[in-house]
Design a protein around this motif. Structure first.
Motif, PDB file in Angstrom:
ATOM      1  N   GLY A  84       0.829  -1.204   0.000  1.00  0.00           N
ATOM      2  CA  GLY A  84       0.000   0.000   0.000  1.00  0.00           C
ATOM      3  C   GLY A  84       0.863   1.253   0.000  1.00  0.00           C
ATOM      4  N   VAL A  85       0.225   2.403   0.163  1.00  0.00           N
ATOM      5  CA  VAL A  85       0.930   3.679   0.044  1.00  0.00           C
ATOM      6  C   VAL A  85       1.864   3.922   1.230  1.00  0.00           C
ATOM      7  CG1 VAL A  85       0.612   6.168  -0.326  1.00  0.00           C
ATOM      8  CG2 VAL A  85      -1.076   4.566  -1.192  1.00  0.00           C
ATOM      9  N   ARG A  86       1.431   3.558   2.407  1.00  0.00           N
ATOM     10  CA  ARG A  86       2.234   3.820   3.605  1.00  0.00           C
ATOM     11  C   ARG A  86       2.498   2.551   4.420  1.00  0.00           C
ATOM     12  NH1 ARG A  86       3.766   7.662   1.456  1.00  0.00           N
ATOM     13  NH2 ARG A  86       3.375   9.855   1.897  1.00  0.00           N
ATOM     14  N   GLY A  87       2.752   1.462   3.702  1.00  0.00           N
ATOM     15  CA  GLY A  87       3.002   0.208   4.406  1.00  0.00           C
ATOM     16  C   GLY A  87       4.427  -0.261   4.173  1.00  0.00           C
ATOM     17  N   VAL A  88       4.960  -1.081   5.095  1.00  0.00           N
ATOM     18  CA  VAL A  88       6.308  -1.636   4.876  1.00  0.00           C
ATOM     19  C   VAL A  88       6.287  -2.399   3.552  1.00  0.00           C
ATOM     20  CG1 VAL A  88       7.024  -1.798   7.296  1.00  0.00           C
ATOM     21  CG2 VAL A  88       5.816  -3.713   6.261  1.00  0.00           C
ATOM     22  N   HIS A  92      10.029  -6.885   2.173  1.00  0.00           N
ATOM     23  CA  HIS A  92      10.772  -6.903   3.443  1.00  0.00           C
ATOM     24  C   HIS A  92      10.099  -7.769   4.513  1.00  0.00           C
ATOM     25  CE1 HIS A  92      12.709  -2.708   2.501  1.00  0.00           C
ATOM     26  NE2 HIS A  92      12.800  -3.562   1.508  1.00  0.00           N
ATOM     27  N   VAL A  93       8.906  -8.224   4.211  1.00  0.00           N
ATOM     28  CA  VAL A  93       8.118  -8.909   5.234  1.00  0.00           C
ATOM     29  C   VAL A  93       8.775 -10.210   5.702  1.00  0.00           C
ATOM     30  CG1 VAL A  93       5.926 -10.112   5.605  1.00  0.00           C
ATOM     31  CG2 VAL A  93       5.941  -7.819   4.642  1.00  0.00           C
ATOM     32  N   GLU A  94       9.305 -10.957   4.764  1.00  0.00           N
ATOM     33  CA  GLU A  94       9.922 -12.232   5.123  1.00  0.00           C
ATOM     34  C   GLU A  94      11.062 -12.006   6.128  1.00  0.00           C
ATOM     35  OE1 GLU A  94      11.141 -14.520   1.681  1.00  0.00           O
ATOM     36  OE2 GLU A  94      12.381 -15.742   3.038  1.00  0.00           O
ATOM     37  N   PHE A  95      11.881 -10.988   5.824  1.00  0.00           N
ATOM     38  CA  PHE A  95      13.002 -10.675   6.712  1.00  0.00           C
ATOM     39  C   PHE A  95      12.496 -10.229   8.088  1.00  0.00           C
ATOM     40  CE2 PHE A  95      15.920  -7.281   8.264  1.00  0.00           C
ATOM     41  CZ  PHE A  95      16.981  -8.096   8.600  1.00  0.00           C
ATOM     42  N   LEU A  96      11.497  -9.364   8.099  1.00  0.00           N
ATOM     43  CA  LEU A  96      10.955  -8.889   9.382  1.00  0.00           C
ATOM     44  C   LEU A  96      10.385 -10.056  10.190  1.00  0.00           C
ATOM     45  CD1 LEU A  96       9.219  -5.581   8.199  1.00  0.00           C
ATOM     46  CD2 LEU A  96      11.136  -5.740   9.789  1.00  0.00           C
ATOM     47  N   LYS A  97       9.741 -10.971   9.486  1.00  0.00           N
ATOM     48  CA  LYS A  97       9.103 -12.100  10.184  1.00  0.00           C
ATOM     49  C   LYS A  97      10.113 -13.085  10.766  1.00  0.00           C
ATOM     50  CE  LYS A  97       4.433 -12.189   8.422  1.00  0.00           C
ATOM     51  NZ  LYS A  97       3.486 -12.810   7.502  1.00  0.00           N
ATOM     52  N   LYS A  98      11.349 -13.016  10.282  1.00  0.00           N
ATOM     53  CA  LYS A  98      12.387 -13.869  10.872  1.00  0.00           C
ATOM     54  C   LYS A  98      12.677 -13.417  12.299  1.00  0.00           C
ATOM     55  CE  LYS A  98      15.235 -15.171   6.982  1.00  0.00           C
ATOM     56  NZ  LYS A  98      16.451 -14.779   6.294  1.00  0.00           N
ATOM     57  N   HIS A  99      12.467 -12.142  12.534  1.00  0.00           N
ATOM     58  CA  HIS A  99      12.855 -11.573  13.825  1.00  0.00           C
ATOM     59  C   HIS A  99      11.685 -11.213  14.733  1.00  0.00           C
ATOM     60  CE1 HIS A  99      16.941 -11.323  12.341  1.00  0.00           C
ATOM     61  NE2 HIS A  99      16.461 -10.825  11.222  1.00  0.00           N
ATOM     62  N   PHE A 100      10.513 -11.005  14.119  1.00  0.00           N
ATOM     63  CA  PHE A 100       9.377 -10.511  14.907  1.00  0.00           C
ATOM     64  C   PHE A 100       8.081 -11.209  14.518  1.00  0.00           C
ATOM     65  CE2 PHE A 100      12.263  -6.945  13.951  1.00  0.00           C
ATOM     66  CZ  PHE A 100      12.724  -6.696  15.238  1.00  0.00           C
ATOM     67  N   HIS A 101       7.137 -11.095  15.447  1.00  0.00           N
ATOM     68  CA  HIS A 101       5.760 -11.416  15.083  1.00  0.00           C
ATOM     69  C   HIS A 101       5.162 -10.094  14.623  1.00  0.00           C
ATOM     70  CE1 HIS A 101       1.933 -13.625  15.380  1.00  0.00           C
ATOM     71  NE2 HIS A 101       1.475 -12.382  15.456  1.00  0.00           N
ATOM     72  N   GLN A 120       5.957  -4.668  21.483  1.00  0.00           N
ATOM     73  CA  GLN A 120       7.188  -4.184  22.118  1.00  0.00           C
ATOM     74  C   GLN A 120       7.920  -3.162  21.249  1.00  0.00           C
ATOM     75  OE1 GLN A 120       8.802  -8.293  23.213  1.00  0.00           O
ATOM     76  NE2 GLN A 120       9.612  -6.950  24.791  1.00  0.00           N
ATOM     77  N   ALA A 121       7.593  -3.166  19.963  1.00  0.00           N
ATOM     78  CA  ALA A 121       8.329  -2.268  19.064  1.00  0.00           C
ATOM     79  C   ALA A 121       7.426  -1.808  17.927  1.00  0.00           C
ATOM     80  CB  ALA A 121       9.535  -3.006  18.494  1.00  0.00           C
ATOM     81  N   ILE A 122       7.735  -0.630  17.416  1.00  0.00           N
ATOM     82  CA  ILE A 122       7.027  -0.120  16.234  1.00  0.00           C
ATOM     83  C   ILE A 122       8.073   0.190  15.171  1.00  0.00           C
ATOM     84  CG2 ILE A 122       5.582   1.737  15.287  1.00  0.00           C
ATOM     85  CD1 ILE A 122       4.342   2.103  18.016  1.00  0.00           C
ATOM     86  N   TYR A 123       7.787  -0.213  13.949  1.00  0.00           N
ATOM     87  CA  TYR A 123       8.651   0.158  12.825  1.00  0.00           C
ATOM     88  C   TYR A 123       7.858   1.126  11.951  1.00  0.00           C
ATOM     89  CZ  TYR A 123      11.576  -0.371   8.637  1.00  0.00           C
ATOM     90  OH  TYR A 123      12.377  -0.139   7.548  1.00  0.00           O
ATOM     91  N   LEU A 124       8.358   2.350  11.890  1.00  0.00           N
ATOM     92  CA  LEU A 124       7.669   3.392  11.123  1.00  0.00           C
ATOM     93  C   LEU A 124       8.120   3.328   9.687  1.00  0.00           C
ATOM     94  CD1 LEU A 124       8.153   6.513  13.394  1.00  0.00           C
ATOM     95  CD2 LEU A 124       6.066   5.194  13.103  1.00  0.00           C
ATOM     96  N   TRP A 125       7.173   3.179   8.790  1.00  0.00           N
ATOM     97  CA  TRP A 125       7.536   3.226   7.372  1.00  0.00           C
ATOM     98  C   TRP A 125       6.881   4.450   6.775  1.00  0.00           C
ATOM     99  CZ3 TRP A 125      11.343   1.038   4.914  1.00  0.00           C
ATOM    100  CH2 TRP A 125      11.411   1.211   3.537  1.00  0.00           C
ATOM    101  N   TRP A 126       7.706   5.319   6.250  1.00  0.00           N
ATOM    102  CA  TRP A 126       7.244   6.573   5.666  1.00  0.00           C
ATOM    103  C   TRP A 126       6.335   7.323   6.647  1.00  0.00           C
ATOM    104  CZ3 TRP A 126      10.496   7.707   2.172  1.00  0.00           C
ATOM    105  CH2 TRP A 126      10.286   8.834   1.368  1.00  0.00           C
ATOM    106  N   HIS A 127       6.856   7.432   7.874  1.00  0.00           N
ATOM    107  CA  HIS A 127       6.243   8.238   8.941  1.00  0.00           C
ATOM    108  C   HIS A 127       4.945   7.651   9.503  1.00  0.00           C
ATOM    109  CE1 HIS A 127       8.353  11.974   6.976  1.00  0.00           C
ATOM    110  NE2 HIS A 127       9.168  10.952   7.172  1.00  0.00           N
ATOM    111  N   LYS A 128       4.619   6.421   9.153  1.00  0.00           N
ATOM    112  CA  LYS A 128       3.372   5.834   9.634  1.00  0.00           C
ATOM    113  C   LYS A 128       3.638   4.518  10.376  1.00  0.00           C
ATOM    114  CE  LYS A 128       0.277   8.774   8.073  1.00  0.00           C
ATOM    115  NZ  LYS A 128       0.681   9.508   6.993  1.00  0.00           N
ATOM    116  N   PRO A 129       2.843   4.156  11.414  1.00  0.00           N
ATOM    117  CA  PRO A 129       1.667   4.853  11.917  1.00  0.00           C
ATOM    118  C   PRO A 129       2.021   6.164  12.642  1.00  0.00           C
ATOM    119  CG  PRO A 129       2.224   3.041  13.383  1.00  0.00           C
ATOM    120  CD  PRO A 129       3.141   2.946  12.202  1.00  0.00           C
ATOM    121  N   ILE A 130       1.039   7.022  12.768  1.00  0.00           N
ATOM    122  CA  ILE A 130       1.251   8.270  13.501  1.00  0.00           C
ATOM    123  C   ILE A 130       1.366   7.937  14.985  1.00  0.00           C
ATOM    124  CG2 ILE A 130       0.107  10.418  14.225  1.00  0.00           C
ATOM    125  CD1 ILE A 130      -0.963  10.570  11.318  1.00  0.00           C
TER     126      ILE A 130
END
Ligand SMILES: O=C(O)[C@H](O)CO
Length: 395
Positions: A84-88, A92-101, A120-130
């Motif tokens: 989507g417009v403001r989504g990771v 990259h999802v496969e890599f992120l899923k290796k480390h996080f739920h 426990q953590a937030i990853y902001l992609w293109w300033h989102k989520p607010i």
């Protein structure tokens, strides 16, 4: 090899703490062990993230991950959306899923009660989520927010810190591609590439005009405002174009660094503005740099000069820029950033001929976006393990 890679992790922590002894002590034996294991594998990883200017940080990522895995389930990471417009990025999802739920805002909001004590953590992609008070209040176990870029102007750092949440950015990943974008804008604007392309492809073109004359880049003076790692990489590139380089920065670079790129320091921004053929803005947006370039500064520039902005739109007073471009106070502008983004379709800047605008392309290459995600993952894993965060940002 082992020594080099192990050193890289230590170096990353050392950089973050400024203390080599502390860095040495903070490395968990399991981490070092895993670094050793990693060095035996191929170094051609698709995810070849670097924690420092000369280091490969994958060792850091996988080692920290091992520690978490030993303790049980993967930590929950909140992202705005996937794709989507403001989504990771989906890639990259496969890599992120290796480390996080991984959970998205939609999933979080659907079952807030279940997720609020898990994130426990937030990853902001293109300033989102607010990130606002409401979200922070709903996440009592949030430890860290990792940003997918260097600029943190979209975040209320004091508010986030008051919740005991750490913050991190990704300065190493973004620097080369952002510097490339700056040079691309400079060259395209100087040599009228967009106009030239339009002429070349137009069905109405019968012959090429000889008077599509641009500005010579070789030998011209480039004034860089903001000489952090991106500014310095622009200077390196400009040196190869045989440009004369002036710079203004809060802190002067060392003589050695200046000599390496042939850059001359201007204590006063006014001197740089008066002498430059191209002025490139590479500062972070802060209260001090908000509208740094206004009517007065534009009037100090040469009428033949071009303003290039790759930092943030509000660093320039846009109304003053419109007027300066309409009245010939400066020759042209090339902007990768505006405010807002995109500009309303009837904005006066869009009606001008002496302007080149790109859609915040700075970091947008496949490699850079991958490195950003890797840098973010290393930051998050360090924070969740109670280790110094390689690129922690303080309020
Ligand atoms: O800040 C940055 O690194 C880029 O502009 C992306 O936000």
């Amino acid at each position: 090899m082992f020594r080099v890679k192990a050193f890289c992790l230590i170096e990353a922590i050392h950089l973050a703490t400024g203390c080599p002894r502390l860095a040495g002590r903070l490395i968990h034996p399991a981490v070092v062990c895993h670094v050793h294991h990693w060095t035996k594998r191929s170094t051609d990883s698709m995810w070849s993230y670097r924690t420092g200017p000369n280091s490969s940080g994958e060792a850091g990522v996988s080692a920290l991950q091992t520690k978490i895995m030993e303790q049980g389930e993967l930590p929950v990471l909140l992202v705005n959306e996937v794709g989507g417009v403001r989504g990771v990025l989906k890639a990259h999802v496969e890599f992120l899923k290796k480390h996080f739920h991984l959970i998205t805002m939609k999933e979080f909001l659907k079952n807030k009660k279940h997720w609020s004590k898990k994130v426990q953590a937030i990853y902001l992609w293109w300033h989102k989520p607010i990130i606002d008070r409401e979200l922070l209040e709903s996440l009592p176990d949030l430890k860290v927010i990792a940003n997918s870029g260097v600029g943190m102007d979209h975040l209320d750092l004091k508010l986030i810190s008051s919740f005991g949440v750490k913050m991190a950015n990704a300065p190493h990943a973004v620097s080369s591609s952002t510097a490339d974008t700056g040079m691309a804008l400079l060259l395209a604007s100087a040599r009228r590439l967009v106009e030239g392309c339009q002429t070349a492809v137009s069905p109405d073109t019968e012959c090429f005009a000889d008077d599509l004359l641009g500005d010579e880049v070789t030998g011209a003076t480039l004034g860089i405002i903001g000489m952090g790692s991106i500014g310095y990489k622009i200077a390196l590139r400009a040196k190869a174009f045989e440009m004369k380089i002036l710079y203004h920065n809060r802190n002067r670079r060392t003589e050695e660094e200046e000599r390496a790129v042939g850059a001359i320091y201007c204590t006063k921004i006014e001197d740089l503005l008066q002498q430059s053929d191209f002025v490139m803005l590479v500062v972070s947006l802060t209260p001090q740099t908000h509208k740094l370039i206004g009517k007065r500064e534009l009037e100090l520039m040469k009428p033949t000069a071009t303003l290039i902005n790759i930092s943030r739109g509000p660093v320039v007073d846009q109304d003053a820029l419109v007027e300066a471009l309409q009245t010939g106070v400066i020759k042209a502008a090339a902007l990768d950033v505006t405010y807002p983004e995109p500009l309303p379709r009837d904005h006066p800047l869009l009606k001008l001929k002496n302007i080149l605008i790109t859609p915040h392309l700075g970091i947008k290459t496949d490699k850079t976006t991958r490195m950003i995600t890797e840098e973010a993952v290393a930051n998050i894993l360090a924070a969740l393990n109670g280790l110094p965060i390689p690129n922690e940002v303080f309020p």
